[in-house]
Design a protein around this motif. Sequence first.
Motif, short mmCIF file in Angstrom:
data_model
loop_
_atom_site.label_atom_id
_atom_site.label_comp_id
_atom_site.label_asym_id
_atom_site.label_seq_id
_atom_site.Cartn_x
_atom_site.Cartn_y
_atom_site.Cartn_z
N ALA A 128 0.83 -1.21 0.00
CA ALA A 128 0.00 0.00 0.00
C ALA A 128 0.87 1.26 0.00
N ARG A 129 1.88 1.27 0.84
CA ARG A 129 2.76 2.44 0.90
C ARG A 129 3.56 2.58 -0.39
N HIS A 130 4.05 1.49 -0.89
CA HIS A 130 4.83 1.51 -2.13
C HIS A 130 3.99 2.04 -3.29
N THR A 131 2.72 1.61 -3.36
CA THR A 131 1.85 2.02 -4.46
C THR A 131 1.61 3.52 -4.46
N VAL A 132 1.34 4.07 -3.27
CA VAL A 132 1.12 5.52 -3.18
C VAL A 132 2.39 6.28 -3.52
N GLU A 133 3.52 5.79 -3.04
CA GLU A 133 4.79 6.48 -3.31
C GLU A 133 5.12 6.48 -4.80
N GLU A 134 4.86 5.35 -5.46
CA GLU A 134 5.21 5.29 -6.87
C GLU A 134 4.22 6.06 -7.74
N THR A 135 2.93 5.82 -7.53
CA THR A 135 1.92 6.40 -8.43
C THR A 135 1.54 7.83 -8.07
N GLN A 136 1.70 8.18 -6.78
CA GLN A 136 1.23 9.48 -6.28
C GLN A 136 -0.27 9.63 -6.53
#
Length: 472
Positions: A59-67
């Motif tokens: 979840a954190r990785h997805t937000v960080e990558e996609t914004q």
Amino acid sequence: MATAVNLEPTSDAEEIAALIARSRSAQAQIAHYSQAQVDNLIRAMVWAVAKPEVAEMIARHTVEETQLGNYEGKYLKIFRKTRATLMDIIDDKSVGVIEEDRERNLIKIAKPVGVIGALSPSTNPEATPVIKAIAAVKGRNSIIVAPHPRAKLTNKLICDLMREAIVKMGAPADIVIGIDTPTVEKTNELMRQCDRILATGGAAMVTAAYSSGTPALGVGAGNAVVTVDETADLDDAAEKIRLSKTLDLAASCSADNAVILVDAIHDTMLAKLVAKGGLVLDNAQKAKLQQVIWVDGHINAKVVAQTPKFIADVAGFAIPEGTQFFIVPETGAGPDHPFSGEKMTVTMALYRARDIDEAIALTNRIQAYQGQGHSCGIYSRSDANIMKLAEGTNTSRVMVNQPQSASNSGNLWNGMRQTFSLGCGSWGGNGTNNNITWRDLINETWVSKPLAVPKILPSDEVLFGDVIAKLG
């Protein structure tokens, strides 16, 4: 002197052909798996990504990558939605004889399609690869996932986790393959070379899927319209509309894009929406917001699935602390009224209707512009109004007293099939209305045996009735 030989693929077509060959080889190894083997595989695939600590990381990785979106929404999708989807299909029989119709003396046998080519959007890249992968493997297929470039690292992370789990279960890793460096050209090649396409993404990509020459399961545009009538539980409706509009910052195409309030409850319900964090925009704010949501007639990627404050700052107006979503009063529908269309932001258009009949007509006008065939909703305690809306709208789904974005793709509180791929029927340019799942990713062999007692053709008097007298 020996000449070096370049063994690397020299074109997109060759690169995808190599992936297809690997995928096809892996699929052949599970083509005759038992039901237990298949079900253990998909259990392992979900557990690999959905165990709590891994789900948090994804979840954190997805937000960080996609914004795009927020942690809470992404976590719900990867932790809860994948579990719910697994639960929804785990007891389905997908191997061997899956259905017997004793009245017609028919037996239906499930067989794999082969290699599924799946498209994964940037708005739901955390759970889409998992949900599509377990649907494919449930039917003993392999799958190649083409991610949106904005989410390529998330896709690789998830596919790699599933591949590791698959190997530990004794199956070939290549039943799940992710395209690590995606491009439009590679995605188009995948669609041309695979056996069936499962397309979720923008309109252009879905159109390309249908034009590829490969059988495709596509989805239509979302633009959910939700009606609140005079019989509704207004407090319940207000909270569920808030939840639906703000879930993952409206990354889902199922988020409430328009809300219609009937006259009898308009003012009271609007006050409740405001109390839930809705901000009613004035004409000046509406004009500024319109300029940032759409650029040259297209939704501005910069503001998709962003916080209200971020969007307001870009638009150039101040908002009170605690604002969770924007409410934009609207009366018209169509290209001259862009707020009547899909917005992919925490923005809802607000309409007023005299009664349920005007709400139905308004829903059809809005969705004739965008979103026809996808879904609509109603908050009501009147079965008459609910059925009138269902019968009078060109829609595949009517969600009753439920948060639209969390419900129309299936949830624990309803009986809809769990998926992220929503067919929109002929209204949305699709071949199916249903929530797409594993049953759409198999071939079926029908075995027909003679009836114990043959059917008897009725007499003309019985078959044609009074038509004979009228036509002569």
